[in-house]
Structures are given as C-alpha cells and as structure tokens.
Design a protein around this motif. Sequence first.
Motif, short mmCIF file in Angstrom:
data_model
loop_
_atom_site.label_atom_id
_atom_site.label_comp_id
_atom_site.label_asym_id
_atom_site.label_seq_id
_atom_site.Cartn_x
_atom_site.Cartn_y
_atom_site.Cartn_z
N VAL A 171 46.16 55.92 32.88
CA VAL A 171 44.90 55.62 33.56
C VAL A 171 44.77 54.15 33.96
O VAL A 171 43.68 53.62 34.03
N CYS A 172 45.90 53.52 34.29
CA CYS A 172 45.80 52.15 34.81
C CYS A 172 44.95 52.12 36.08
O CYS A 172 44.15 51.20 36.28
N GLY A 173 45.09 53.14 36.93
CA GLY A 173 44.28 53.20 38.15
C GLY A 173 42.80 53.38 37.85
O GLY A 173 41.95 52.79 38.52
N MET A 174 42.48 54.19 36.84
CA MET A 174 41.08 54.37 36.48
C MET A 174 40.51 53.11 35.85
O MET A 174 39.32 52.79 36.03
N ALA A 175 41.32 52.37 35.11
CA ALA A 175 40.85 51.09 34.57
C ALA A 175 40.57 50.10 35.70
O ALA A 175 39.60 49.35 35.64
N PRO A 184 33.17 55.20 31.78
CA PRO A 184 34.27 55.42 30.83
C PRO A 184 35.56 55.85 31.54
O PRO A 184 35.54 56.67 32.46
N THR A 185 36.67 55.29 31.10
CA THR A 185 37.93 55.44 31.83
C THR A 185 38.44 56.87 31.86
O THR A 185 38.82 57.38 32.92
N ILE A 186 38.49 57.54 30.71
CA ILE A 186 39.00 58.91 30.69
C ILE A 186 38.04 59.85 31.41
O ILE A 186 38.45 60.81 32.07
N VAL A 234 48.83 35.07 44.09
CA VAL A 234 48.05 36.31 43.99
C VAL A 234 47.24 36.23 42.69
O VAL A 234 47.76 35.81 41.65
N VAL A 235 45.98 36.66 42.76
CA VAL A 235 45.11 36.73 41.59
C VAL A 235 44.85 38.21 41.30
O VAL A 235 44.47 38.95 42.21
N PHE A 236 45.04 38.61 40.05
CA PHE A 236 44.87 40.02 39.72
C PHE A 236 44.47 40.18 38.26
O PHE A 236 44.61 39.26 37.45
N SER A 237 43.96 41.37 37.94
CA SER A 237 43.71 41.78 36.56
C SER A 237 44.63 42.94 36.24
O SER A 237 44.79 43.86 37.04
N ASN A 238 45.22 42.89 35.05
CA ASN A 238 46.22 43.86 34.64
C ASN A 238 45.67 44.72 33.50
O ASN A 238 45.46 44.23 32.40
N PRO A 239 45.45 46.02 33.73
CA PRO A 239 44.90 46.89 32.68
C PRO A 239 45.76 47.00 31.44
O PRO A 239 45.27 47.41 30.39
#
Length: 216
Positions: free
Chosen positions: A65-69, A84-86, A179-184
């Motif tokens: 669920v990296c995409g959902m995060a 909620p992620t799930i 590049v600026v990003f957040s990593n689940p």
Amino acid sequence: MPETASAAGTAGPASRRPVPYYAQWESPELVGAIVTGRATAAQDPRWRESGARSLDEYVRWSGHVCGMACLKMLLAARTGRVEPTIALARRALPHGAYVEEGEWIRGLIYAPFVRFLADEFGIAARVVTEVTEADLPAIMAEAEFFLASVHPDIRWPAHEPPGRGGHLVLVTAASAEAVVFSNPSGHDAASRSDVTLPLAVFGRFFAGRGVAVLPG
C-alpha cells in the motif's frame, strides 16, 4: 550502515504546500526493521489505525500500500482529513486499482487508480509513462503531486539498485537540479519526508512512469 537519503547539502525546489507524512506501516519507527527483515508487520502495535479489519488483513496488505500511503498524504494535504491506509485500499479494490490473485496482490494499477481518484474524491489525474528524470520538472510544473515508480532502495541513495520501479513515492517538487519527495517506506527520519535528491541520483531508481495528480 548504508547511506541514507537526505536533504543535507543538496539545494532543491521547495514543496508548494506542507504535506503530512504517513508511512505504509502504521508505526514509522518500525519500518527499518520491517524492510530489513528484523521485524514483521504482525509486530506493529498500531495496526488497527490502518483501518484493517484484522491483523491478518493488515499483514497481507501493508506491504502493498505504498500508493495508498501516498494518497493518504496528498488527501491530508488537500483536505486536512486522515484516511486510513488499508481502508483506502479496500475502496480502491472494486475499481480495479488492485487485483487479488489467490494469495497474491497485484497493483497499484495506474489507469484504474486514476478512475478511482476521480470517482471517489473528484481528483483529476493522468497516467505518465515513458519519461525520464529530466521530464520531472515539466511534469511538476503542471501537476500538484506525482506518484513516481522507483526502486525501494531509494531509501539508500548510495546503493546501485538492481532494477527500477516496484515502489511508489510522492514527489512534491522538482527542478533541473533536484527532486523533493516523501517515501512511505523510509526507514529513518531523513529518508521519509521532504527528502531532496539530485535529479540524476533520483533517476537511477526511477522507472519512468507514475501518476500525475493535477491541481484541485
């Protein structure tokens, strides 16, 4: 220990709005142990916060669920609501964004995910393929966020990854330099939120595809 992704010493573009950070596992401090096999998702004491209906469901889904995060982060940035992620993954499943094949889970599948964003949240997005890191500044000139497919080893940018893709991070800004990003699945504070990497370093992990979320 491998080198950690860090903003230190790297000038880059500023994100255009504050983005709350959420990991794909509910306890960010456990992610390093989980991704290196020293712990399992079943040991996450906060698993209920994911919206999972059981620990088994959490264990089965949390690695996918990296995409959902990423979606959870961008929704929180836009609306202030925390989904909620799930629970988000369960909502995406009937749209075809994930496919359950026996014990396997396939996804995130981009085109159905784009329809899911439109149908459930009124968010406009488009699938992006066959690009390089050099195209990211132009993509981000039009998009508010970009879910970029990268190799999960991006948390250790000194690594030479064995491939590209397989994991999603949330890009919030890009320039010709960085590049600026957040990593689940960032394993420590420096590799999680508002990580800044040189464009060429990001490109070593980038699969040249993702989903551009347009301004709302």
